[in-house]
Design an enzyme around this catalytic site. Structure first.
Site, PDB file in Angstrom:
ATOM      1  N   LEU A  16       0.916  -1.101  -0.144  1.00 40.76           N
ATOM      2  CA  LEU A  16      -0.109  -0.028   0.216  1.00 40.76           C
ATOM      3  C   LEU A  16       0.947   1.314  -0.053  1.00 40.76           C
ATOM      4  O   LEU A  16       0.293   2.186  -0.335  1.00 40.76           O
ATOM      5  CB  LEU A  16      -1.104  -0.030   1.207  1.00 40.76           C
ATOM      6  CG  LEU A  16      -2.317  -0.848   1.297  1.00 40.76           C
ATOM      7  CD1 LEU A  16      -2.884  -0.778   2.531  1.00 40.76           C
ATOM      8  CD2 LEU A  16      -2.983  -0.779   0.166  1.00 40.76           C
ATOM      9  N   ILE A  20       6.432   5.089   1.561  1.00 41.94           N
ATOM     10  CA  ILE A  20       6.322   6.325   1.033  1.00 41.94           C
ATOM     11  C   ILE A  20       5.395   7.303   1.726  1.00 41.94           C
ATOM     12  O   ILE A  20       5.820   8.441   1.832  1.00 41.94           O
ATOM     13  CB  ILE A  20       5.461   6.298  -0.219  1.00 41.94           C
ATOM     14  CG1 ILE A  20       6.603   5.276  -1.355  1.00 41.94           C
ATOM     15  CG2 ILE A  20       5.496   7.653  -0.998  1.00 41.94           C
ATOM     16  CD1 ILE A  20       7.857   6.122  -1.540  1.00 41.94           C
ATOM     17  N   ASP A  72      13.031   0.399   1.600  1.00 45.69           N
ATOM     18  CA  ASP A  72      12.335   1.583   2.253  1.00 45.69           C
ATOM     19  C   ASP A  72      13.411   2.565   2.715  1.00 45.69           C
ATOM     20  O   ASP A  72      12.953   3.887   3.067  1.00 45.69           O
ATOM     21  CB  ASP A  72      11.462   1.249   3.111  1.00 45.69           C
ATOM     22  CG  ASP A  72      10.033   0.873   2.506  1.00 45.69           C
ATOM     23  OD1 ASP A  72      10.051   1.461   1.430  1.00 45.69           O
ATOM     24  OD2 ASP A  72       9.128   0.317   3.143  1.00 45.69           O
ATOM     25  N   ILE A 150       0.621 -13.544  11.676  1.00 49.34           N
ATOM     26  CA  ILE A 150       1.205 -14.215  12.862  1.00 49.34           C
ATOM     27  C   ILE A 150       2.640 -13.487  13.153  1.00 49.34           C
ATOM     28  O   ILE A 150       2.946 -13.214  14.386  1.00 49.34           O
ATOM     29  CB  ILE A 150       1.475 -15.835  12.773  1.00 49.34           C
ATOM     30  CG1 ILE A 150       0.267 -16.402  12.440  1.00 49.34           C
ATOM     31  CG2 ILE A 150       2.303 -16.185  13.984  1.00 49.34           C
ATOM     32  CD1 ILE A 150      -0.081 -17.741  12.299  1.00 49.34           C
ATOM     33  N   THR A 190     -15.909   0.165   2.296  1.00 53.90           N
ATOM     34  CA  THR A 190     -15.151   0.502   3.446  1.00 53.90           C
ATOM     35  C   THR A 190     -14.884  -0.636   4.241  1.00 53.90           C
ATOM     36  O   THR A 190     -14.232  -0.565   5.247  1.00 53.90           O
ATOM     37  CB  THR A 190     -15.917   1.723   4.216  1.00 53.90           C
ATOM     38  OG1 THR A 190     -17.052   1.084   4.960  1.00 53.90           O
ATOM     39  CG2 THR A 190     -16.211   2.975   3.498  1.00 53.90           C
ATOM     40  N   GLN A 194     -13.058  -1.284   7.835  1.00 50.17           N
ATOM     41  CA  GLN A 194     -13.272  -1.549   9.119  1.00 50.17           C
ATOM     42  C   GLN A 194     -12.711  -2.890   9.784  1.00 50.17           C
ATOM     43  O   GLN A 194     -12.196  -3.091  11.013  1.00 50.17           O
ATOM     44  CB  GLN A 194     -14.757  -1.709   9.201  1.00 50.17           C
ATOM     45  CG  GLN A 194     -15.602  -0.383   8.597  1.00 50.17           C
ATOM     46  CD  GLN A 194     -16.945  -0.791   8.606  1.00 50.17           C
ATOM     47  OE1 GLN A 194     -17.653  -1.435   9.452  1.00 50.17           O
ATOM     48  NE2 GLN A 194     -17.562  -0.093   7.596  1.00 50.17           N
ATOM     49  N   CYS A 382      29.677  -1.317  -9.601  1.00 53.04           N
ATOM     50  CA  CYS A 382      30.131  -2.208  -8.993  1.00 53.04           C
ATOM     51  C   CYS A 382      30.442  -3.588 -10.022  1.00 53.04           C
ATOM     52  O   CYS A 382      31.165  -3.309 -10.680  1.00 53.04           O
ATOM     53  CB  CYS A 382      29.123  -2.820  -7.966  1.00 53.04           C
ATOM     54  SG  CYS A 382      29.592  -3.737  -6.530  1.00 53.04           S
ATOM     55  N   GLN A 386      33.162  -3.754 -12.842  1.00 49.41           N
ATOM     56  CA  GLN A 386      34.224  -5.089 -13.258  1.00 49.41           C
ATOM     57  C   GLN A 386      34.132  -5.573 -14.827  1.00 49.41           C
ATOM     58  O   GLN A 386      35.107  -6.044 -15.142  1.00 49.41           O
ATOM     59  CB  GLN A 386      33.765  -6.159 -12.228  1.00 49.41           C
ATOM     60  CG  GLN A 386      33.864  -5.663 -10.688  1.00 49.41           C
ATOM     61  CD  GLN A 386      33.398  -6.727  -9.786  1.00 49.41           C
ATOM     62  OE1 GLN A 386      32.675  -7.549 -10.024  1.00 49.41           O
ATOM     63  NE2 GLN A 386      33.724  -6.508  -8.189  1.00 49.41           N
ATOM     64  N   ARG A 463      32.624  -8.374  -2.784  1.00 46.33           N
ATOM     65  CA  ARG A 463      33.507  -9.202  -2.274  1.00 46.33           C
ATOM     66  C   ARG A 463      34.836  -9.021  -3.220  1.00 46.33           C
ATOM     67  O   ARG A 463      35.894  -9.162  -2.785  1.00 46.33           O
ATOM     68  CB  ARG A 463      33.191 -10.746  -2.218  1.00 46.33           C
ATOM     69  CG  ARG A 463      32.058 -11.150  -1.330  1.00 46.33           C
ATOM     70  CD  ARG A 463      31.886 -12.643  -1.150  1.00 46.33           C
ATOM     71  NE  ARG A 463      30.482 -12.767  -0.641  1.00 46.33           N
ATOM     72  CZ  ARG A 463      30.075 -12.735   0.653  1.00 46.33           C
ATOM     73  NH1 ARG A 463      31.201 -12.308   1.544  1.00 46.33           N
ATOM     74  NH2 ARG A 463      29.035 -12.707   1.050  1.00 46.33           N
ATOM     75  N   HIS A 508      28.649   2.223  -4.829  1.00 43.69           N
ATOM     76  CA  HIS A 508      27.299   2.344  -5.269  1.00 43.69           C
ATOM     77  C   HIS A 508      26.760   3.684  -5.190  1.00 43.69           C
ATOM     78  O   HIS A 508      26.333   4.120  -4.109  1.00 43.69           O
ATOM     79  CB  HIS A 508      26.346   1.649  -4.412  1.00 43.69           C
ATOM     80  CG  HIS A 508      26.393   0.006  -4.778  1.00 43.69           C
ATOM     81  ND1 HIS A 508      25.651  -0.660  -5.811  1.00 43.69           N
ATOM     82  CD2 HIS A 508      27.458  -0.982  -4.246  1.00 43.69           C
ATOM     83  CE1 HIS A 508      25.993  -1.887  -5.608  1.00 43.69           C
ATOM     84  NE2 HIS A 508      26.936  -2.164  -5.107  1.00 43.69           N
ATOM     85  N   GLU A 510      24.443   5.247  -6.220  1.00 43.47           N
ATOM     86  CA  GLU A 510      22.846   5.524  -6.189  1.00 43.47           C
ATOM     87  C   GLU A 510      22.479   5.377  -4.913  1.00 43.47           C
ATOM     88  O   GLU A 510      21.183   5.945  -4.768  1.00 43.47           O
ATOM     89  CB  GLU A 510      22.243   4.185  -6.828  1.00 43.47           C
ATOM     90  CG  GLU A 510      22.327   2.822  -6.480  1.00 43.47           C
ATOM     91  CD  GLU A 510      23.776   2.152  -6.813  1.00 43.47           C
ATOM     92  OE1 GLU A 510      24.399   2.819  -7.269  1.00 43.47           O
ATOM     93  OE2 GLU A 510      23.610   0.795  -6.485  1.00 43.47           O
TER      94      GLU A 510
END
Ligand code: GLN
Length: 544
Positions: A16, A20, A72, A150, A190, A194, A382, A386, A463, A508, A510
């Protein structure tokens, strides 16, 4: 001021966009002067996502302090422009590992170690580490998964206890749900919301704010109904309608008053957030004056999430150059000498993506050869760097079976090889060269121009390394090592001066591009792509 806590849970379905919403709220609070950070709690048993497949879990994001984390955290940094750390991502695996280690040390001698209180106490402590640092006014904690799972139960229980311990105006909970639209009935429904709020209540947590994901505008009457059935005030029902870009979400949440209601419930003052810089970026992003097409060559290209930070970096760099960056995903496994011109010939720039293992690497190497020979701007990240070294060794130095020992242990020319300290490591989790490392730039290189400084810090996750035994040979032939680790001499950047823009980086970049600070390497690469496209256009015009 004492730190206040905001918990973000999700219901009805996954995906969902809790991350963000959390990042957008944090942006609005930060833009009102509150020192805000975000933390993600993940309910899986891996100690970190470093051992997860990008197909299943998207990109693994790396922090300065070398934590392999959920993607995230990338959004948090991109929105807030504040670095995150190990403390910002906690998994069930890490919680249990820490509790079990304490048990073995004898910290619970004589007692039975249980989910409640030992696991929940560990979660509560991890939540409060950031708050107790004194660096933040507000900590937003996003709980991964969906309520009712769970796996999420101990986290929801920890939220219940923390809300109780901290008191009404010091900890609140935001619940993100879905309001589905049934087209046959022509109605927004809805009921799932609920039920989801009820599930949360069964664990003793009353949602204070509801953020409702929807594809259609929620009429006021529907918001009133949701408020009544879910025990929240009407101004605490927030609509989150699909956005064309994630960067619109802070403004959308501002319009809905998410920041105002959160601050009201936390008993904090609210002002008008200063989003000047953010909106300038949005304006540039939405009104490009041209476009460039960049090929992203990798092996996970079907899934946007696998290269999330690279794609976002192009959005930042595109806005900075005031162009739209069209990213064409190209699967390296299907690239061969016969289709290279067709698949790459029209591109203004090519990125060869990071990655692990042998699959698809010959396609990547062929692609590097094509862009090197055809003078198309190239950025190797990366594994991509190489591949550029291997291609150069094979085709310019004539070392026909040059390779990385990751792909072929028996190669007679291991131009990319395992780092010495990696050779004795057998555990796979968290043992790569990770996090931020210094890199000294060579004068007059593209890198030194791009960064405008001599010493940089960039994040790593690998590595294997450029094998310095081949450095002289490679440099004599023309490819230059233009960034070196000052302590170890490890090669971090390679360039080909006799090419308009050919750069490979072992790190990296980015991970460090944000809305407020687009990464200079991506900005320069997009600029090079723009120059390439202008040149190509003028050649085509001249031919007409
Ligand atoms: N597989 C390569 C290594 O471990 C590259 C890793 C990467 O691209 N992140 O060195």
């Amino acid at each position: 001021m004492t730190t206040k806590y905001v918990f973000v849970t999700g219901g009805v379905t996954s995906s969902l966009g809790k991350g963000i919403i959390a990042a957008s709220l944090a942006k609005l609070l930060q833009a009102q002067g509150y020192r805000t950070t975000i933390q993600k709690l993940d309910p899986y048993i891996n100690v970190d996502p470093g051992t997860l497949n990008p197909y299943e879990h998207g990109e693994c994001y790396v922090t300065d302090d070398g934590a392999e984390t959920d993607l995230d955290l990338g959004h948090y940094e991109r929105f807030l422009n504040v670095p995150t750390s190990q403390a910002n991502n906690v998994t069930t695996g890490r919680i249990y590992q820490s509790v079990i280690e304490k048990e073995r040390r004898g910290e619970f001698l004589g007692r039975t170690v249980q989910v409640i209180p030992h696991i929940t106490d560990e979660i509560k402590q991890r939540v409060q580490i950031l708050g107790n640092s004194g660096e933040y006014d507000i900590v937003i904690t996003e709980i991964g998964g969906t309520v009712g799972d769970i796996e999420s139960l101990p986290y929801v229980e920890a939220v219940r206890q923390l809300k109780w311990d901290l008191g009404e105006h010091n900890a609140i909970s935001i619940h993100l749900t879905l309001i589905p639209y049934l087209s046959a009935a022509g109605e927004l429904k809805t009921k799932p919301t609920q039920h989801s709020v009820k599930t949360l209540m069964e664990s003793g947590v009353q949602a204070d704010v509801l953020v409702c994901r929807t594809e259609h505008v929620l009429p006021q009457g529907l918001k009133t109904k949701i408020a009544k059935f879910c025990n929240v005030t009407e101004d605490a029902v927030i609509q989150s309608i699909d956005a064309s870009t994630i960067y619109d979400v802070p403004n959308m949440m501002l319009e809905e008053g998410l920041d105002t209601i959160v601050l009201k419930k936390l008993d904090l003052e609210s002002t008008i957030p200063d989003l000047t810089q953010w909106n300038e970026f949005l304006n540039r992003h939405k009104n490009p004056s041209g476009s460039v097409t960049i090929g992203l060559i990798g092996k996970y290209v079907e899934l946007q999430d696998s290269y999330k930070s690279i794609l976002e970096s192009f959005i930042h760099a595109g806005a900075e150059n005031e162009v739209k960056v069209e990213v064409e995903s190209i699967h390296s496994e299907y690239l061969n000498d016969d289709n290279l011109k067709f698949k790459l010939g029209h591109l203004d720039g090519v990125v060869v993506a990071p990655g692990f293992g042998e699959r698809g690497i010959e396609g990547k190497i062929s692609a590097v050869k094509f862009v090197r020979e055809n003078k198309i701007p190239f950025l190797g990240i990366c594994l991509g760097m190489q591949m550029a070294v291997i291609e150069y060794a094979r085709n310019i130095l004539g070392l026909k079976d040059a390779n990385s020992t990751e792909m072929n242990e028996e190669t007679s020319h291991p131009v990319i090889d395992l780092m010495e300290e990696q050779k004795t490591i057998t555990n796979k989790g968290g043992t790569m060269r990770l996090g931020s490392w210094d890199c000294q730039l060579v004068e007059n290189s593209i890198a030194s121009q791009v960064y405008g400084t001599e010493l940089i810090k960039e994040r790593h996750r690998h590595r294997y390394e450029f094998n310095n035994e081949y450095k002289d040979q490679i440099e004599k032939a023309g490819m230059k090592a233009t960034g070196l680790n000052p302590d170890t001499g490890l090669v971090e950047i390679i360039e080909i001066p006799d090419h308009p823009w050919f750069v490979g980086v072992q790190y990296h970049p980015e991970y460090k591009s944000t809305v407020a600070n687009p990464h200079p390497l991506f900005v320069a690469f997009v600029k090079a792509a723009l120059n390439h496209s202008k040149k190509n256009n003028s050649v085509t015009m001249a031919q007409k």
